[in-house]
Write a protein that holds these residues in place. Structure first.
Motif, PDB file in Angstrom:
ATOM      1  N   GLY A 103     -87.270 -12.358 -32.265  1.00  0.00           N
ATOM      2  CA  GLY A 103     -86.467 -11.169 -32.554  1.00  0.00           C
ATOM      3  C   GLY A 103     -86.655 -10.114 -31.475  1.00  0.00           C
TER       4      GLY A 103
ATOM      5  N   ALA B 288     -79.453  -5.879 -40.300  1.00  0.00           N
ATOM      6  CA  ALA B 288     -79.040  -7.269 -40.504  1.00  0.00           C
ATOM      7  C   ALA B 288     -78.018  -7.376 -41.635  1.00  0.00           C
ATOM      8  N   ILE B 373     -74.309  -2.068 -31.026  1.00  0.00           N
ATOM      9  CA  ILE B 373     -74.554  -3.497 -30.858  1.00  0.00           C
ATOM     10  C   ILE B 373     -73.393  -4.131 -30.110  1.00  0.00           C
ATOM     11  N   ASP B 375     -73.421  -7.476 -28.826  1.00  0.00           N
ATOM     12  CA  ASP B 375     -73.230  -8.905 -29.060  1.00  0.00           C
ATOM     13  C   ASP B 375     -72.569  -9.164 -30.406  1.00  0.00           C
ATOM     14  N   PRO B 377     -72.607 -10.930 -33.742  1.00  0.00           N
ATOM     15  CA  PRO B 377     -73.748 -11.478 -34.478  1.00  0.00           C
ATOM     16  C   PRO B 377     -73.600 -12.973 -34.710  1.00  0.00           C
ATOM     17  N   THR B 378     -74.749 -13.675 -34.706  1.00  0.00           N
ATOM     18  CA  THR B 378     -74.693 -15.126 -34.842  1.00  0.00           C
ATOM     19  C   THR B 378     -75.208 -15.600 -36.186  1.00  0.00           C
ATOM     20  N   THR B 381     -79.402 -12.726 -40.010  1.00  0.00           N
ATOM     21  CA  THR B 381     -80.541 -11.857 -39.711  1.00  0.00           C
ATOM     22  C   THR B 381     -80.419 -11.217 -38.334  1.00  0.00           C
ATOM     23  N   SER B 382     -79.357 -11.536 -37.583  1.00  0.00           N
ATOM     24  CA  SER B 382     -79.228 -10.908 -36.268  1.00  0.00           C
ATOM     25  C   SER B 382     -78.599  -9.533 -36.443  1.00  0.00           C
ATOM     26  N   PRO B 383     -78.942  -8.590 -35.544  1.00  0.00           N
ATOM     27  CA  PRO B 383     -78.416  -7.233 -35.704  1.00  0.00           C
ATOM     28  C   PRO B 383     -76.897  -7.232 -35.654  1.00  0.00           C
ATOM     29  N   ALA B 384     -76.292  -6.476 -36.530  1.00  0.00           N
ATOM     30  CA  ALA B 384     -74.831  -6.469 -36.600  1.00  0.00           C
ATOM     31  C   ALA B 384     -74.364  -5.118 -37.079  1.00  0.00           C
TER      32      ALA B 384
END
Lengths: 458, 435
Positions: A103, B288, B373, B375, B377-378, B381-384
């Motif tokens: 992370g 997340a 953000i 990117d 999100p994938t 739990t990825s930042p979004a």
């Protein structure tokens, strides 16, 4: 990893269902009537034995394992880490976990990386261990459940009592949510009141929450008197009510007593659109269309309107609440019995006289309840005021000036860089608690009034 | 009402005073009706103003002006060893290629400050566009290729008509020399207005012309999936228990009062709950979709429970009695007979709850979904970030072009909401049964 455990468990559970079913059928050699329960219930029975213990174990593991891992990492960490104060230690552990799981940590230091390596190795051990234990528990459950299958087994009763239990657990989530809200707000708010006296918060006239985070910073004195915030909230709510109540009430009356069916069937859904528009859209409208327009109008007649005036936020909030007031009053007005209308018309009253002198007095408690619900809606509304109202806590009754509200302050105190544990962030929870308490009281009163009113005419 | 022409005849009235009074009463009746119409017209006008102001501010974000320029993709700059390896070509210095192009196109611009101004008329992300054009067609390496790159947001607003050329130069965001270059490009036919694909393909950016909503749309979708997976089963199970199984006692009364009150708790309080419990106590990741979904699930739960209970109530008792009468158990009756009949109503309620969750912003600000953000999100739990929060972030940005982006994002959000509500209405129409 969790995905694989889930897939493996699912396969075992499916296998368990067919094993149980098959064994039940073969135990009576195909003569279904000799079974106490249908074969599929035997299948569910074995599936429950296979799935439930493994599922519960996975949940417990999910919450306990990080704590255990933390203990192991700390026991191997150097003195410089273990002597950190608790809040810093928490940040340290969060970073370690982030590094180990790929992370984004807040910072990377050699100590953190070393700890992350230990954390990572134990994490994979823990995961594999969990996988093995969960699978073997599922297989053991399957075997045990299968061995218990007999023609006389009351499988349906067991499965049904399990279903009942699951339903009960689900319905307690609502209670748990309330308990969670109350405790999380109360716990943090009490820590706030340990630093700032309760009376200072409730009756103080100064609000400037900017405190120095570090000793070498120059910060405000940190005054936490919430009266200006309450006054601002009240002002904006009042403006909103001045918009929403006349328009909402009048349109409800017109739609229920005057409009033809075709007009009603068109206008009502259109009014409902206003209720479906997200609040952030209203905020955008207030901040970028209404506020500049008001400012320009004010300027043209020589009034100084602040660019974040209470008026703009209040007007738009009122618009948001129109459908709320109108649909609630519509219900209330329709609940007044037809006999009252007929009696009034029989005495020769015009339609508007009937409404003003018979229906509205009869519906008054219900309408008051509806307005109270709308007030609680307005007090708790966040996005419109965050985008269109000000940040500075001015104690003023002038709607052309900028005021701030409880929700705006909660958002500004908690968004962005925050030092947890400072009086500033804790103040947000104290405000949240106040907000929760006030809206709860308003709702309880309003619902009680509405209910009593309904009973009167039922 | 009775016919007014009969009533107003004088012989029905004993005095002129009575007639006057009657006229007054009719006037007040007419006034009352007028107020009612006024209220409705007001509400409708506000709605029209709201929607049209958003449309007027937002529609320009759906198209974008591109400059079609000729780039010299010199072999020694892109792929010096002539490997033809895509990885080498991807790492080439396209910024220099863009700068070379500008130098070649406008050879008389030599002063350092002017060069900077010249660079500012095309997007600072132009090199990425050149790169992707090359990556799409490797045969371009070593040739002169015509590639479309976006104009910068300021230059774009010149062609969208937001820059007033009559203003004095120092009050304008686009200076005279930049206007000259843009006019030159325009006369050469090198400026083209295109549908803004970037807007629907990428995440947020600091540059308005490179910012898109795709990241926020994916974030919203992930969050809603989490919300749906948690709140639908929990809500339906709670509704079934309370409506079909629960004994009438203090405990179930408490649950009921609780649900009604939860429905009226301000959404920001759910955000505080998420911050205190999910982030600080359980240590789940900030920003997340997982946490956002959990918070929104708790928030929509009361809506779903109330709708589900209503649709269970609408199933007539004869269905239950019929089920019990042919020997089904209580659980079998509910799950085999009552639930399927109540399902359309439950689904309608759930879709409305999901639409509510999709438009919700405040609680998500509390759990850190307001971060910048880039990117897409994938995972959960990825930042979004989510659509409404993206709208909030853009609405706060100072650039004029971000206001248009905000309007565009709002239109996208509203169309999602319209679609969801239409599905709900259709479900209701299709499956609604009157017993």
């Amino acid at each position: 990893m969790f995905l694989w455990i889930a897939v493996a468990l699912l396969l075992i559970i499916m296998g368990a269902y067919y094993t149980g079913r098959g064994r039940a059928v073969s135990s009576v050699s195909g003569n279904y009537t000799a079974l106490h329960s249908l074969p599929s219930y035997h299948g569910y029975y074995v599936a429950l034995w296979a799935g439930l213990p493994a599922f519960i174990l996975s949940i417990i593991w999910f919450f306990v394992a990080p704590q255990v891992l933390e203990g192991i990492v700390l026991s191997q960490a150097p003195e410089s880490v273990t002597s950190l104060p608790p809040e810093r230690l928490q940040v340290f552990m969060a970073d370690v976990a982030a590094i180990a799981q790929g992370g984004i940590p807040s910072q990377v230091t050699p100590e953190r990386e070393a700890a992350a390596e230990i954390y990572g190795s134990y994490l994979s051990v823990s995961n594999w261990l969990m996988f093995a234990v969960a699978i073997s528990l599922a297989v053991a459950g399957l075997t045990y459940g299968r061995a218990r299958i007999r023609p006389r087994l009351r499988a349906r009763n067991s499965v049904e009592s399990m279903v009942n239990l699951v339903l009960i657990i689900c319905s307690t989530i609502a209670i748990l949510t309330t308990v969670g809200i109350v405790f999380s707000l109360l716990f943090e708010a009490l820590r706030f009141f340990a630093r700032v006296p309760f009376t200072d918060f409730l009756f103080g006239l100064q609000w400037s929450p900017q405190t120095a985070i570090r000793a070498d910073q120059v910060g405000g004195s940190g005054e936490f008197g919430a009266v200006p915030i309450f006054a601002g909230t009240f002002l904006i709510t009042l403006i909103a009510m001045f918009v929403a109540v006349p328009i909402g009430l009048m349109s409800a009356i017109y739609l229920s007593d005057y409009a033809s069916n075709s007009v009603r069937s068109v206008v009502k859904p259109i009014l409902e659109i206003l209720a479906g528009v997200p609040t952030v859209v209203y905020g955008f409208f207030a901040a970028l269309t209404v506020a500049p327009t008001l400012r320009a109008w004010g300027g043209s007649i020589g009034l100084d309107v602040a660019s974040e005036s209470a008026l703009a936020a209040g007007l738009v909030m009122g618009v948001m609440i129109i459908p709320f007031v109108s649909s609630l009053s519509d219900d209330v007005i329709n609940a007044v019995p037809q006999s009252l209308r007929d009696a009034s018309a029989g005495l020769g009253a015009t339609n508007s006289e009937t409404i003003r002198q018979v229906i509205l007095p009869a519906a008054l408690p219900g309408i008051v309840g509806a307005i109270l619900l709308a007030v609680s809606r307005a007090i708790g509304e966040t996005m419109i005021v965050v985008m269109a109202a000000g940040l500075a806590a001015n104690l003023t009754a002038n709607p052309l000036e900028a005021v701030t509200t409880v929700t705006v302050q909660i958002v500004t105190l908690l968004v962005g860089d925050q030092e947890f544990d400072s009086a500033k962030t804790l103040a947000a929870f104290a405000l949240g608690l106040t907000l929760f308490a006030v809206t709860l009281v308003l709702n309880v009163i309003a619902l009680r009034i509405v209910q009593r009113y309904r009973e009167k005419y039922d | 009402m009775t016919d007014t022409s009969i009533l107003s005849k004088t012989d029905y009235h004993t005095s002129e005073q009575a007639e006057r009074l009657l006229k007054k009463r009719y006037r007040s009746e007419a006034r009352f009706i007028f107020y009612g119409r006024l209220a409705i017209i007001c509400a409708l006008l506000i709605l029209v103003t709201l929607l049209s102001s958003i449309f007027l501010q937002g529609y320009t974000s759906f198209y974008q002006h591109m400059a079609i320029l000729e780039f010299d993709l010199k072999q020694e700059l892109v792929d010096p060893q002539n490997t033809g390896d895509p990885e080498v070509i991807a790492k080439a210095d396209y910024r220099t290629i863009v700068n070379n192009m500008l130098r070649e196109k406008f050879p008389d611009v030599t002063v350092r400050r002017d060069r900077k101004a010249l660079k500012d008329i095309i997007s600072s992300g132009s090199d990425l566009f050149v790169r992707s054009a090359v990556m799409a067609d490797l045969s371009l390496v070593g040739t002169r290729a015509t590639i479309a790159v976006p104009l910068s947001d300021d230059a774009d607003s010149v062609f969208k008509g937001f820059i007033d050329r009559t203003l004095p130069e120092d009050e304008r965001r686009v200076k005279d020399n930049q206007l000259g270059w843009l006019d030159q490009l325009s006369e050469e036919g090198r400026i083209e207005s295109r549908f803004n694909m970037t807007f629907f393909q990428v995440g947020d950016s600091r540059e308005p012309e490179l910012a898109g909503i795709w990241g926020a749309v994916v974030g919203s979708a992930l969050t809603l999936v989490v919300t749906l997976l948690i709140s639908f089963p929990l809500g339906v199970a709670t509704a079934i228990y309370l409506e079909e199984f629960a004994p009438k006692n203090r405990w179930t009364d408490l649950i009921e009062v609780n649900i009604n009150n939860l429905a009226a708790v301000p959404s920001i309080v759910f955000g505080l709950l998420g911050l205190a419990v999910f982030l600080n106590f359980f240590g789940l990741p900030r920003s997340a979709p997982l946490v956002g979904g959990l918070v929104l699930a708790l928030m929509t739960l009361p809506t779903i429970i109330i709708a589900s209970r209503a649709s269970l109530k609408a199933v007539p008792p004869s269905i239950r009695e019929g089920g019990l009468g042919v020997g089904a158990s209580h659980v079998q009756t509910v799950f085999h007979h009552v639930l399927p009949l109540a399902m359309p109503g439950m689904m309608t309620g759930t879709i409305i709850g999901m639409a509510q969750a999709l438009g919700e912003t405040a609680p998500l600000l509390m759990i850190g979904m307001v971060a910048f953000i880039v990117d897409v999100p994938t995972g959960i739990t990825s930042p979004a970030t989510v659509l409404p929060v993206q709208i909030f972030i853009w609405a706060d940005s100072p650039e004029r072009a971000f206001v248009a982006k905000t309007g565009g994002a709002i239109m996208v959000l509203l169309s999602f909401l319209v679609i969801m509500n239409l599905i709900a209405v259709m479900l209701r129409r299709r499956f609604e049964r009157r017993w």
